[in-house]
Design a protein around this motif. Sequence first.
Motif, PDB file in Angstrom:
ATOM      1  N   THR A  97       0.847  -1.187   0.000  1.00  0.00           N
ATOM      2  CA  THR A  97       0.000   0.000   0.000  1.00  0.00           C
ATOM      3  C   THR A  97       0.880   1.232   0.000  1.00  0.00           C
ATOM      4  N   LEU A  98       1.105   1.769  -1.183  1.00  0.00           N
ATOM      5  CA  LEU A  98       1.983   2.920  -1.337  1.00  0.00           C
ATOM      6  C   LEU A  98       1.484   3.734  -2.528  1.00  0.00           C
ATOM      7  N   PRO A  99       1.044   4.961  -2.299  1.00  0.00           N
ATOM      8  CA  PRO A  99       0.484   5.726  -3.414  1.00  0.00           C
ATOM      9  C   PRO A  99       1.548   6.133  -4.430  1.00  0.00           C
ATOM     10  N   VAL A 191      -3.237  16.360   4.521  1.00  0.00           N
ATOM     11  CA  VAL A 191      -2.265  15.394   5.011  1.00  0.00           C
ATOM     12  C   VAL A 191      -2.984  14.229   5.687  1.00  0.00           C
ATOM     13  N   GLY A 192      -4.076  14.516   6.394  1.00  0.00           N
ATOM     14  CA  GLY A 192      -4.841  13.466   7.048  1.00  0.00           C
ATOM     15  C   GLY A 192      -5.402  12.432   6.084  1.00  0.00           C
ATOM     16  N   TRP A 198      -4.231   5.521   3.075  1.00  0.00           N
ATOM     17  CA  TRP A 198      -3.003   4.871   2.619  1.00  0.00           C
ATOM     18  C   TRP A 198      -2.209   4.288   3.780  1.00  0.00           C
ATOM     19  N   VAL A 199      -2.920   3.729   4.763  1.00  0.00           N
ATOM     20  CA  VAL A 199      -2.255   3.081   5.884  1.00  0.00           C
ATOM     21  C   VAL A 199      -2.345   1.558   5.769  1.00  0.00           C
ATOM     22  N   GLY A 200      -3.171   1.069   4.868  1.00  0.00           N
ATOM     23  CA  GLY A 200      -3.338  -0.364   4.658  1.00  0.00           C
ATOM     24  C   GLY A 200      -4.251  -0.610   3.484  1.00  0.00           C
ATOM     25  N   GLY A 227      -1.839  -1.188  13.495  1.00  0.00           N
ATOM     26  CA  GLY A 227      -0.721  -2.097  13.281  1.00  0.00           C
ATOM     27  C   GLY A 227       0.031  -1.826  12.003  1.00  0.00           C
ATOM     28  N   ALA A 228      -0.133  -0.647  11.463  1.00  0.00           N
ATOM     29  CA  ALA A 228       0.574  -0.232  10.240  1.00  0.00           C
ATOM     30  C   ALA A 228       0.586   1.284  10.229  1.00  0.00           C
ATOM     31  N   ARG A 229       1.447   1.856   9.375  1.00  0.00           N
ATOM     32  CA  ARG A 229       1.493   3.300   9.300  1.00  0.00           C
ATOM     33  C   ARG A 229       1.540   3.716   7.835  1.00  0.00           C
ATOM     34  N   SER A 230       1.212   4.954   7.589  1.00  0.00           N
ATOM     35  CA  SER A 230       1.232   5.514   6.248  1.00  0.00           C
ATOM     36  C   SER A 230       2.591   6.154   5.992  1.00  0.00           C
ATOM     37  N   ALA A 231       3.327   5.632   5.020  1.00  0.00           N
ATOM     38  CA  ALA A 231       4.642   6.196   4.704  1.00  0.00           C
ATOM     39  C   ALA A 231       4.514   7.624   4.205  1.00  0.00           C
ATOM     40  N   TRP A 232       3.464   7.916   3.454  1.00  0.00           N
ATOM     41  CA  TRP A 232       3.321   9.276   2.914  1.00  0.00           C
ATOM     42  C   TRP A 232       2.974  10.275   4.013  1.00  0.00           C
ATOM     43  N   PHE A 233       2.185   9.863   5.005  1.00  0.00           N
ATOM     44  CA  PHE A 233       1.919  10.735   6.140  1.00  0.00           C
ATOM     45  C   PHE A 233       3.219  11.056   6.857  1.00  0.00           C
ATOM     46  N   SER A 234       4.091  10.072   6.986  1.00  0.00           N
ATOM     47  CA  SER A 234       5.354  10.300   7.687  1.00  0.00           C
ATOM     48  C   SER A 234       6.230  11.304   6.948  1.00  0.00           C
ATOM     49  N   LEU A 235       6.139  11.335   5.605  1.00  0.00           N
ATOM     50  CA  LEU A 235       6.899  12.314   4.849  1.00  0.00           C
ATOM     51  C   LEU A 235       6.341  13.723   5.003  1.00  0.00           C
ATOM     52  N   LEU A 236       5.017  13.823   5.022  1.00  0.00           N
ATOM     53  CA  LEU A 236       4.379  15.141   5.070  1.00  0.00           C
ATOM     54  C   LEU A 236       4.293  15.695   6.483  1.00  0.00           C
TER      55      LEU A 236
END
Length: 584
Positions: A97-99, A191-192, A198-200, A227-236
Amino acid sequence: MPLPIDRVLPAPVPPQARQYRVRVRDGVRLATDVYLPPSDPPDQDEQGGLPTVLIRLPYDKNSRYVFTDRIAERFTAHGYAVAVQDVRGKFRSEGATLPFVHESADGYDTIEWITHQAWSNGRVGMFGDSYYGNTQWAAVAAQHPALRAIVPRVTAADFNAMFRDAGREGGRDEGRGGVRELPPPVWREGVGYFAQHWVGRDTYAYEPDPAQRPAIDQYEQAFTAIGARSAWFSLLAPNRVDLCTQFGRHPFDARPVPVLHCLGWYDNIVRAHMRDYLDLASRPEWDAVQYLWAGAVDHENYRLDNAPVAAEDDHATDEAALTRMLDGYLDPAVAFLDVFLQGAAPVSSLPKVAWELGHAGWRTAASWPPPQARPVSFRLADPAAATGPLPGGGLVTEDGTVADGSSEVSEVSWVHDPEAPVPSPVENSFAYLQTHPDLAPLAARADVLAFATAPFAEPLDLAGPVTAELRVASNGPVFDVFAKLADLAPDGTARLVVRGQVQADDRANGPLHIDLSHTGYRVRAGHRLALLVSSSDFPLFLPAPGTGENPWTATAVRPTTQRLVTGGDRPSRLTVTVLPPETD
């Protein structure tokens, strides 16, 4: 107390669709529904195949939210096969799951698969809104020869522009050292989106408390619970980095394909989409196949004519309302694809620009803005009255041009308190016209400045860009400026027309240039234009903490004082683009 989280699972595949597992180059299988016309479909070519409309989206291809079964019903009735696909890593499709990262290659491979199906005649067009508008641009970049036309709606070729246009490209400070690009205010709502979609594989719906500090904490709690995180949220957040949303060739550097840009004057990312259109219209090789449809609609396809929307007109919940909405939503796309996929009508049958003048119906033009449109500027006047209720201070013109230094220099100050920010007028800016609220109560706040024209004796038709040059400074290290242009009616209500925002810092000593986007809108006789200026719009945007820290991670805040200066030879001003008065 744990944050309530609702996990949204895929809806059933409708009986009229057949789901396939399309294998792409790295072995990942993408869930794809195919809808075909009735047993005797119209207008098959000599080989018996059909042109195909491809829709690639991350929001569950079978959900009521995207109503792709209803969209397919319209297209198949016009002789198209329709393929609707969950993108990689979403709902029924395999993969991480990666946009953005795989959309170009996956789009190419899906088109290649379509061309080998018995029901395909080898011609493919694409359609869709928002993220699935962006997947069309990713496919253009891949340059599959079967892709003959696209219809991107309320989207951007580069999703970065959704965040940059809030500041980096929508505003700049002409202070010491010349023009300096500004970072954007923090669009919490935007960002939300990445934290929930995009967290799963599924969507996780939850509502963090926007007042809690640091603002990022509840998102982190949600990631832990999921139990998962959004990589794009972490960037923004909290890093606030630019995202590379197109990998490999930029679509504008690819082979031109016919494009029908469908944008909404009330879409919250209209600046980014209009920038795409204007960029391509400036390139001769692309301009020949660029078409624009611009309506008085928002991101979720609510219309100004119905705003605020009654329950019986809400297509999100009412089936009859959805049927009515689909006419305006799909008819332009069908007419466009009929030309470029079926050859059912000549290219000359399509207007280069079809645009809606809010409150006055549809128009056509050879280009945008219409050739006869011209800029008209208003200087901000009487700022001492701007902290009161509407009409507040003045927006003044002299013979259609800005007064050239005939006014004295004057100023007004207001306090931005992060503990008591200016409230956002809507909870969801993607569906702004669903409520289309009155902004007059906001204008009455002491931390909001308001300026208005005199009532117009005749209608004033806006058709093109709207900008503001505001001489604003602050005693804080970093501050935001939000500008909203409203239609002030004789009854005192004020409804949004366009908006824009920038972020600046304490080095700002020149005018802030704010892009309020484009519009087509009639200011009716007896109405006024009103400009509202503030330093927060919460919770759609995180308020500047007043300390210079990142708003996502800041724990301490302090009030700051902003100061707007106008008059003299460099007045603060509003510039709109207008059409000449209509004549009988």
